[in-house]
Design an enzyme around this catalytic site. Structure first.
Site, PDB file in Angstrom:
ATOM      1  N   THR A  26       0.813  -1.213   0.000  1.00  0.00           N
ATOM      2  CA  THR A  26       0.000   0.000   0.000  1.00  0.00           C
ATOM      3  C   THR A  26       0.842   1.258   0.000  1.00  0.00           C
ATOM      4  OG1 THR A  26      -1.573   1.286   1.343  1.00  0.00           O
ATOM      5  CG2 THR A  26      -0.116  -0.196   2.521  1.00  0.00           C
ATOM      6  N   TYR A  50      -2.040   0.356  10.096  1.00  0.00           N
ATOM      7  CA  TYR A  50      -2.238  -0.324   8.812  1.00  0.00           C
ATOM      8  C   TYR A  50      -0.983  -0.218   7.951  1.00  0.00           C
ATOM      9  CZ  TYR A  50      -3.750  -1.019   3.996  1.00  0.00           C
ATOM     10  OH  TYR A  50      -3.836  -1.441   2.696  1.00  0.00           O
TER      11      TYR A  50
END
Length: 345
Positions: free
Chosen positions: A132, A156
């Site tokens: 990501t 995250y």
């Protein structure tokens, strides 16, 4: 459980079975479609916490299970003679990661470590990881290249960056290579209507906006109008999920072609759109204005996050095919209408 047989491509090269984790989810199901379309045999493992078994094409073998179940994963690798793993399974909601960080370090880091160990023990030579742009945190400059500082601002992002580090170290110690693809903002749906974003309570802007367009939501919240951008709203690089899925197939073939090399690459178009530009696109595609409500900024949101995609363009034959904002919105809208029809049926 029946073992999948290897297939061959048009040039005669063997195509071994690929294990796709999280293949019943949004991006994973599109990657499964892309692999099958390209002639790769596919085995999917998914615990169905957020995925849907119906999203897995019938041509793939589906197994309900957890990637941390090493005896199960070992059995799948051996029985199907798995040659590569494409790893999508994990948790992806940034605010939830702040509220429940241990869940993210468990699902995204600890379980990835288990899966990587299973790959090494099972002799799997190639590993593709769903990473990501959150690994960059708030970038110092835009567009963001892979050489930029990685300083995530939420659990995250850290959970994904830790997995990248594990892959780097594992590839240095064992006969396995990897490709970590750092996604920017994924949107849209399969142009043939075979899959799309189906998770309830999704937070991605285009998904939220098309839900509002069909009446599933009353409005779209715009968080912050004072960013250092042309119209004051946050700018993001939106990539069509089918283009992203195609990048995984090209990455797999690259890993096979050069088994001594590993890669970390951005997946984006290199162009950003603001929140208001996205909502303008939804208005154009639907010919029906969506209500916008201006809200305060959310903490930690960067002004702009846009990919420098020079590396992926130089490394892979991948080229965007659906890099038009209205096309992305139209495909997302078509899928949202399909979901609505299913609910009414």
């Amino acid at each position: 459980m029946t073992a999948i047989q290897s297939s061959s491509s048009a040039n005669g090269a063997a195509r071994f079975p690929v294990l796709v984790t999280g293949g019943a989810g949004y991006i994973g199901s599109h990657a499964v479609l892309a692999l099958l379309d390209a002639g790769w045999p596919v085995v999917v493992i998914d615990n169905l916490v957020t995925g849907f078994e119906w999203a897995v094409p019938k041509a793939a073998t589906f197994v309900k299970g957890d990637i941390a179940d090493q005896p199960l994963v070992a059995r799948l690798i051996a029985e199907h003679r798995i040659g590569a793993i494409i790893h999508f399974a994990g948790s992806v909601v940034v605010p939830e990661s702040v509220a429940d960080p241990l869940k993210y370090y468990e699902n995204n880091t600890v379980k990835s470590r288990s899966l990587i160990e299973s790959a090494v023990k099972g002799g799997v030579r190639h590993f593709i990881f769903s990473s990501t742009a959150a690994t960059y945190g708030i970038p110092d400059s835009v567009p963001v290249a892979e050489t930029a500082r990685t300083q995530p601002i939420n659990p995250y992002g850290w959970s994904k960056l830790m997995t990248e580090r594990m892959l780097i170290d594992t590839a240095a110690a064992h006969p396995i290579n990897f490709c970590a693809l750092r996604y920017f903002n994924v949107a849209g749906a399969d142009p043939q209507g075979r899959s799309g974003q189906s998770t309830a309570g999704a937070t991605h802007l285009i998904k939220v906006a098309v839900e509002a367009a069909i009446g599933k939501r009353s409005h779209v919240s715009v968080y912050g109008t004072d960013y250092a951008t042309p119209d004051g709203t946050g700018v993001r690089d939106y990539i069509h999920v089918s283009d992203l899925a195609a990048a995984h197939v090209d990455a797999l073939e690259k890993l096979i072609e050069d088994p001594a090399a590993s890669h970390i690459m951005n997946c984006g178009y290199g162009r950003g759109f603001s929140v208001l530009e996205v909502l303008d696109s939804v208005d154009r595609v639907t010919n029906l204005p969506v209500e916008r409500r201006m809200e305060p900024r959310r903490p930690g949101d960067p002004d702009a996050l846009v990919a420098d995609n020079a590396r992926i363009l130089a490394t892979l034959p991948w080229r965007p095919r659906r890099d038009d904002l209205d096309t992305i919105v139209a495909d997302a809208l078509a899928w949202e209408r399909t979901l609505a029809e299913r609910r009414e049926a």
